[in-house]
Design a protein around this motif. Sequence first.
Motif, PDB file in Angstrom:
ATOM      1  N   VAL A 120      34.426  38.991  23.696  1.00 59.18           N
ATOM      2  CA  VAL A 120      34.355  39.864  24.864  1.00 59.18           C
ATOM      3  C   VAL A 120      34.353  38.968  26.103  1.00 59.18           C
ATOM      4  CG1 VAL A 120      33.047  41.644  26.065  1.00 59.18           C
ATOM      5  CG2 VAL A 120      33.024  41.567  23.555  1.00 59.18           C
ATOM      6  N   GLN A 121      35.337  39.181  26.976  1.00 64.07           N
ATOM      7  CA  GLN A 121      35.475  38.340  28.162  1.00 64.07           C
ATOM      8  C   GLN A 121      35.531  39.217  29.411  1.00 64.07           C
ATOM      9  OE1 GLN A 121      39.097  36.620  26.674  1.00 64.07           O
ATOM     10  NE2 GLN A 121      38.111  34.671  26.177  1.00 64.07           N
ATOM     11  N   PRO A 122      35.104  38.667  30.565  1.00 65.37           N
ATOM     12  CA  PRO A 122      35.168  39.463  31.804  1.00 65.37           C
ATOM     13  C   PRO A 122      36.612  39.660  32.249  1.00 65.37           C
ATOM     14  CG  PRO A 122      34.440  37.223  32.265  1.00 65.37           C
ATOM     15  CD  PRO A 122      34.492  37.336  30.784  1.00 65.37           C
ATOM     16  N   LYS A 123      36.883  40.822  32.803  1.00 64.92           N
ATOM     17  CA  LYS A 123      38.233  41.143  33.285  1.00 64.92           C
ATOM     18  C   LYS A 123      38.282  40.874  34.796  1.00 64.92           C
ATOM     19  CE  LYS A 123      40.378  44.784  31.749  1.00 64.92           C
ATOM     20  NZ  LYS A 123      40.759  46.207  31.523  1.00 64.92           N
ATOM     21  N   TYR A 124      39.130  39.959  35.196  1.00 68.92           N
ATOM     22  CA  TYR A 124      39.228  39.585  36.612  1.00 68.92           C
ATOM     23  C   TYR A 124      39.718  40.774  37.434  1.00 68.92           C
ATOM     24  CZ  TYR A 124      40.724  37.138  40.854  1.00 68.92           C
ATOM     25  OH  TYR A 124      40.900  36.745  42.156  1.00 68.92           O
ATOM     26  N   GLN A 125      39.003  41.032  38.520  1.00 73.46           N
ATOM     27  CA  GLN A 125      39.399  42.117  39.422  1.00 73.46           C
ATOM     28  C   GLN A 125      40.330  41.552  40.489  1.00 73.46           C
ATOM     29  OE1 GLN A 125      38.141  45.224  38.614  1.00 73.46           O
ATOM     30  NE2 GLN A 125      37.271  44.097  36.880  1.00 73.46           N
ATOM     31  N   ASP A 126      41.585  41.983  40.490  1.00 70.91           N
ATOM     32  CA  ASP A 126      42.580  41.439  41.416  1.00 70.91           C
ATOM     33  C   ASP A 126      42.206  41.709  42.864  1.00 70.91           C
ATOM     34  OD1 ASP A 126      44.135  40.552  39.327  1.00 70.91           O
ATOM     35  OD2 ASP A 126      45.270  42.420  39.201  1.00 70.91           O
ATOM     36  N   SER A 127      42.683  40.781  43.743  1.00 68.52           N
ATOM     37  CA  SER A 127      42.517  40.987  45.186  1.00 68.52           C
ATOM     38  C   SER A 127      43.444  42.105  45.635  1.00 68.52           C
ATOM     39  CB  SER A 127      42.864  39.697  45.936  1.00 68.52           C
ATOM     40  OG  SER A 127      42.058  38.626  45.499  1.00 68.52           O
ATOM     41  N   ARG A 128      42.888  43.048  46.398  1.00 69.77           N
ATOM     42  CA  ARG A 128      43.709  44.146  46.924  1.00 69.77           C
ATOM     43  C   ARG A 128      43.252  44.471  48.336  1.00 69.77           C
ATOM     44  NH1 ARG A 128      42.708  46.244  41.805  1.00 69.77           N
ATOM     45  NH2 ARG A 128      41.157  47.676  42.650  1.00 69.77           N
ATOM     46  N   GLY A 129      44.203  44.712  49.216  1.00 70.69           N
ATOM     47  CA  GLY A 129      43.863  45.054  50.595  1.00 70.69           C
ATOM     48  C   GLY A 129      43.024  43.962  51.216  1.00 70.69           C
ATOM     49  N   ASP A 130      41.844  44.317  51.685  1.00 68.12           N
ATOM     50  CA  ASP A 130      40.947  43.343  52.286  1.00 68.12           C
ATOM     51  C   ASP A 130      39.851  42.907  51.321  1.00 68.12           C
ATOM     52  OD1 ASP A 130      42.293  43.388  54.697  1.00 68.12           O
ATOM     53  OD2 ASP A 130      41.144  45.113  55.434  1.00 68.12           O
ATOM     54  N   ARG A 131      39.958  43.336  50.056  1.00 70.02           N
ATOM     55  CA  ARG A 131      38.929  43.015  49.076  1.00 70.02           C
ATOM     56  C   ARG A 131      39.291  41.731  48.340  1.00 70.02           C
ATOM     57  NH1 ARG A 131      38.118  43.801  43.814  1.00 70.02           N
ATOM     58  NH2 ARG A 131      39.975  45.070  43.536  1.00 70.02           N
ATOM     59  N   VAL A 132      38.342  40.801  48.293  1.00 74.27           N
ATOM     60  CA  VAL A 132      38.548  39.539  47.581  1.00 74.27           C
ATOM     61  C   VAL A 132      38.319  39.763  46.096  1.00 74.27           C
ATOM     62  CG1 VAL A 132      37.732  37.171  47.310  1.00 74.27           C
ATOM     63  CG2 VAL A 132      37.800  38.218  49.585  1.00 74.27           C
ATOM     64  N   GLY A 133      39.249  39.292  45.275  1.00 71.78           N
ATOM     65  CA  GLY A 133      39.112  39.442  43.832  1.00 71.78           C
ATOM     66  C   GLY A 133      37.906  38.689  43.308  1.00 71.78           C
ATOM     67  N   LYS A 134      37.308  39.191  42.233  1.00 76.83           N
ATOM     68  CA  LYS A 134      36.143  38.534  41.656  1.00 76.83           C
ATOM     69  C   LYS A 134      36.094  38.795  40.162  1.00 76.83           C
ATOM     70  CE  LYS A 134      32.108  40.275  42.216  1.00 76.83           C
ATOM     71  NZ  LYS A 134      30.838  40.800  42.760  1.00 76.83           N
ATOM     72  N   THR A 135      35.349  37.961  39.481  1.00 76.88           N
ATOM     73  CA  THR A 135      35.167  38.117  38.048  1.00 76.88           C
ATOM     74  C   THR A 135      33.797  38.735  37.794  1.00 76.88           C
ATOM     75  OG1 THR A 135      36.505  36.148  37.645  1.00 76.88           O
ATOM     76  CG2 THR A 135      35.119  36.919  35.836  1.00 76.88           C
ATOM     77  N   PRO A 136      33.732  39.897  37.149  1.00 80.81           N
ATOM     78  CA  PRO A 136      32.430  40.549  36.906  1.00 80.81           C
ATOM     79  C   PRO A 136      31.584  39.745  35.921  1.00 80.81           C
ATOM     80  CG  PRO A 136      34.176  41.702  35.741  1.00 80.81           C
ATOM     81  CD  PRO A 136      34.852  40.691  36.597  1.00 80.81           C
ATOM     82  N   ASP A 137      30.309  39.964  35.953  1.00 81.53           N
ATOM     83  CA  ASP A 137      29.381  39.271  35.057  1.00 81.53           C
ATOM     84  C   ASP A 137      29.274  39.990  33.724  1.00 81.53           C
ATOM     85  OD1 ASP A 137      28.717  37.325  36.952  1.00 81.53           O
ATOM     86  OD2 ASP A 137      27.225  38.645  37.878  1.00 81.53           O
ATOM     87  N   LEU A 138      29.101  39.190  32.642  1.00 77.73           N
ATOM     88  CA  LEU A 138      28.757  39.748  31.338  1.00 77.73           C
ATOM     89  C   LEU A 138      27.236  39.720  31.237  1.00 77.73           C
ATOM     90  CD1 LEU A 138      31.405  38.032  29.003  1.00 77.73           C
ATOM     91  CD2 LEU A 138      31.507  40.289  30.070  1.00 77.73           C
ATOM     92  N   THR A 139      26.615  40.870  31.298  1.00 83.21           N
ATOM     93  CA  THR A 139      25.150  40.961  31.414  1.00 83.21           C
ATOM     94  C   THR A 139      24.459  40.956  30.067  1.00 83.21           C
ATOM     95  OG1 THR A 139      25.219  43.365  31.397  1.00 83.21           O
ATOM     96  CG2 THR A 139      25.439  42.282  33.551  1.00 83.21           C
TER      97      THR A 139
END
Length: 842
Positions: free
Chosen positions: A59-78
Amino acid sequence: MFRTALRNVLAHKARLLMTVLAVMLGVAFVSGTLVFTNTVSDAFQNSSAKGFDQVDVAVQPKYQDSRGDRVGKTPDLTQAMLETAGKVPGAASATGVVGGFTAVADKHGKLVGGDWQSRGGNYWGAKDARYPLVAGHAPHGGNEVLLDSKSAERAGYKVGDTVRLSVDGPVLTPTVAGIFTTDDGNVTAGGSLALFDTPTAQALFGKNGTYDEIDVTAKPGTGQAALKAQLDRALPAHQVETTTGKKLADDQAKTIADGMSSMKTGLLVFAGIALFVGTFIIANTFTMLVAQRTKELALLRAVGASRRQVTRSVLIEAFVVGAVAGVAGLLAGIGIGAGLRALVGSFGGNMPDGPLVISPGTVAAALVVGVLITMLAAWLPARRAAKIPPVAAMNSVHAKATTKSLVLRNTIGALFAAAGVTVILAATTMDGDSGQAPMGLGAVLLIIGVFVLTPLLSRPLIAAAAPLMRAFGIAGKLARQNSVRNPRRTAATASALMIGLTLITGMTVMAGSLQHSIDKMAASAIRADYVVSMANGSPLSPDVAKKLAATDGVTSSSPLRNAESRIDGKTEFLTGVDGASIAKLTDLKVDQGSFTVSGTRIVVDKERAKEYGWTPGSHLTAHFEDGKAQSLTVAGIYDGNDMIRGIMLDDAVLTPHLSHPADMQVMVKTADGASASTKDRLAKALGTNPAIKIQDKKDLSDSIAQAFTLMLNMVYGLLGMAVIVAVLGVVNTLAMSVFERAQEIGMLRAIGLDRRGIKRMVRLESLVISLFGGVLGIGLGVFFGWAAGQLVGTRMPTYELVLPWGRLAVFLLMAGAVGVLAALWPARRAARLNVLAAIKAE
């Protein structure tokens, strides 16, 4: 005709020996390359597959792509995700994995693993089947660590010892709580692995309470696909992605194969060069063999043999020679493959253990290459032999090429050479990427053109050596005349050496010019005495910059802190610097405005300013990873380079928006300047950390140029094969020339030329031919080096052509040495000819 061909092969064993050796060396290089790369690829794949034995689904985090003015980030596996994954019906266990770069020093302070192979992670205790303990106990707290058994053995550590290590800069000194074994491919390839308890690993790698990956094992009877489906239903699809262990292993194997493919291609290119050079020798050998048997072949024609049968008989000889050379080359190649693997290991290369892999494809390639190359090279001499009229051949009136054929050859050569020069000159006006393909095409056309023109060029260039030859008396005069007696043969012999020296010279000119340009760039762009960074290029802890700033003798310092942002809907990386110090640490040419980094005032490089249409005074809005935005003003525009480029802003503005600040580098200027004592003082301030590099300008430029230097050394070694083949070609040509001129040499002996004079004549002839090939190769290499430099100059403003005169002189001397060495045996053979037997020979 088949029996006749076999008889001819057996009758001319000595004459064909050099041809067999030339083909064998080329085939050995091809098969050795295939054996080496297949062996390494298989070892890495097997080692990598073992690493996934304990993983059914990852199970790996799914990278959230940069869109508009939002900077992409990788969510945490809690921790909640870990617990959920462990509770799905098909899961036997779920393990949270945390890891990253961890440098372990031996007892002398040296790095145990390589820069990229030094890793660290978390240990799950007795139930962690990945890392079985062989001594000690599981680590507890931040003062205990586990080491893999191979690293512990290499560094001399045992349970209870204190070890020095670093994760992101500051030195840690935990106790070795235990030692474990592992099938991890990184470790078996020579790297190191240090394990902490999970809370400590999470804190060290910036993953407080979270994980990089969750590895899930299936219960007996549950397949990987079924477990994956259960996890997909239980975990949030927009935050995580699941992959089966089989797919991970397959993807890793493909990645390894792709990585080895580029190495294999590079090595096969040089094998191809060796075979290409060998082709000249083969063609030369068969041309002379056919010429020596002209009357024999004419007699066959006279008694009823057709042109096709004569051609076929020569090709059968080539087939037998190619098959023998292919088998011998395959056996030699297996030895080369084994030797390369041992050589890489002896130089500290990281390579897992595994058997030598000799695939059916390698065997087939060796035999096919050996036979095809030999037969293709022999086809033209065979065709010429078949076209000789029987009566003319028996009367030996066919030998000389017609004026028409020479004019046609020279015209074709001139057209190819002119086309090659035109395409190369056109390519130099293009930018780096678009000009590469035309440059390569032009180089091929020019080499072909020069090769075709070599007989024409041989006369004036060898004639230029006449004054030097006169110093050797009658032997020198005869040597010069012999070297131009058969221009085509001289050209084919010299061309083999020419190609090798062209490549060596071109690479040397490029490497020397690049090194000079990088030194110039470092000197002109950086005022700092030192640049501090991690050995593997990973980020530094902010504590490093603080410790350096507080060190005695440091007058100014600045971190280079990178962060992703969104500007005008595009992703841009910002570099946070100390606004008060950066101008003292850099020396960048300012095109517009002023180099002022203070508050919300920033500086940008010329390329980005042009892309966005910014000028001094322009306003822009940067959106950071925390979702906040900041208005910034362009204060100045500077010329960027490969060392420093991008958007610089004050660190005080950037850092508050970062959740985990980290520096790629720290620039330092000291009161005493760069010196061994200053460098030692900085190293001690950082705890003499093996993971940290402290580089002055020279170190920095050398590290950038290291790739070019490594490539150049590889080229020297690999092209040495082509030079050896060229030496065999010169030996072959001279030996057959001596055989052809046996009667002439006997006559010279009879009229007073002693054995020493005969030897000198043959040696000088070889020297002239080799120097002719050397002059052509060095001339072409310098031209190609200049042309390739023009492409590099479009991306490197400091690029400047530097001709390494010393090395060029060495290359020319090397060409002369090739000629002298190649002539030893033919000269001795010529001097030992029986005078009376030679005079009456037909």
